[in-house]
Design a protein around this motif. Structure first.
Motif: not given
Length: 264
Positions: A136-158
């Motif tokens: 569960p913690w590994w899956l949560a970590g992957i999900a949070i990392w993906c959300a952060g990575m995607l959000g940062e990349a989108v903000a940078d691109r915008q």
């Protein structure tokens, strides 16, 4: 390899990289690439710890891939910007304020090397995790990392697309994620580091992983992130940015305050 020996090697390598970066800056009089060196060094540290860590293959692979991807993406994004523009206004201000004192710039660059060491500690903790299979913690970590990575990349691109339009010179970006936070890239960057803390659950060094989100928040909110960026924004955009400050949250996204008379 001992985690502490690995940490010492990361610090030594980062100090050398920053020494070379400082030497190049003495000739180019452009300190902007220091941000590229910082991000790239951290990405390399994650890959190094993924290869040499004492934890399970799953944990080492996770931090090597995730930390490496994050650092190299950020380094590439920053390089595309600094390689095409004159010295960032923040560093121009420091150059004027310090009267181009190269001793101070040397210490500044070596401070970045120390920051590489500090922010590699969460990577160290994950690379020492004996986790044998996803939980569960590994899956949560992957999900949070993906959300952060995607959000940062989108903000940078915008922001990049906004700045590429000549008619936007002197204006603050209020599009997309930038409508809800003055620094959505920083917010998602911080979110991403919470993911590393989750991936470290079960590691004998798990407590070290929390230095990432704590230090990242302190640096972004009060030290080198928002204060520097906003001081430069006020110098370059004046009243437009003051209006943006009045209406839009600084860090945590939320709905902006109603328009006070200006058009978007």
């Amino acid at each position: 390899m001992s985690p502490w020996l690995a940490a010492a090697q990361i610090w030594a390598a980062a100090a050398l990289v920053m020494l070379l970066g400082w030497w190049r800056q003495t000739r180019s009089r452009n300190a902007g690439p220091v941000d590229v060196l910082w991000a790239g060094s951290l990405g390399a540290a994650a890959i190094f710890l993924g290869a040499t860590g004492t934890g399970s293959a799953l944990s080492r692979l996770s931090i090597g891939v995730l930390g490496g991807l994050w650092g190299l993406r950020l380094a590439w994004h920053l390089w595309r910007r600094v390689s095409r523009e004159p010295e960032d206004g923040r560093y121009r201000y420091l150059r004027q304020h310090w009267r181009d004192d190269q001793v101070r710039f040397f210490l500044f660059y070596q401070g970045q090397a120390l920051a590489v060491l500090l922010f590699s500690l969460p990577f160290l903790a994950v690379a020492a995790n004996p986790l044998a299979r996803p939980g569960p913690w590994w899956l949560a970590g992957i999900a949070i990392w993906c959300a952060g990575m995607l959000g940062e990349a989108v903000a940078d691109r915008q922001l990049t697309r906004f700045r590429e339009q000549p008619e936007n010179r002197g204006r603050s970006c209020r599009l997309g994620l930038w409508r809800y936070s003055r620094h959505p890239n920083y917010f998602f960057e911080w979110t991403l580091w919470l993911g590393y803390a989750c991936l470290a659950v079960g590691s004998p060094l798990a407590w070290l992983a929390w230095t990432g989100p704590v230090l990242m928040y302190v640096f972004l909110r009060w030290l080198s992130g928002i204060p520097w960026a906003e001081a430069q924004a006020l110098r370059s955009r004046g009243e437009d940015y003051r209006d943006y400050q009045r209406r839009t949250p600084a860090f945590f996204p939320w709905f902006p305050k109603p328009d006070t008379g200006r058009s978007e």
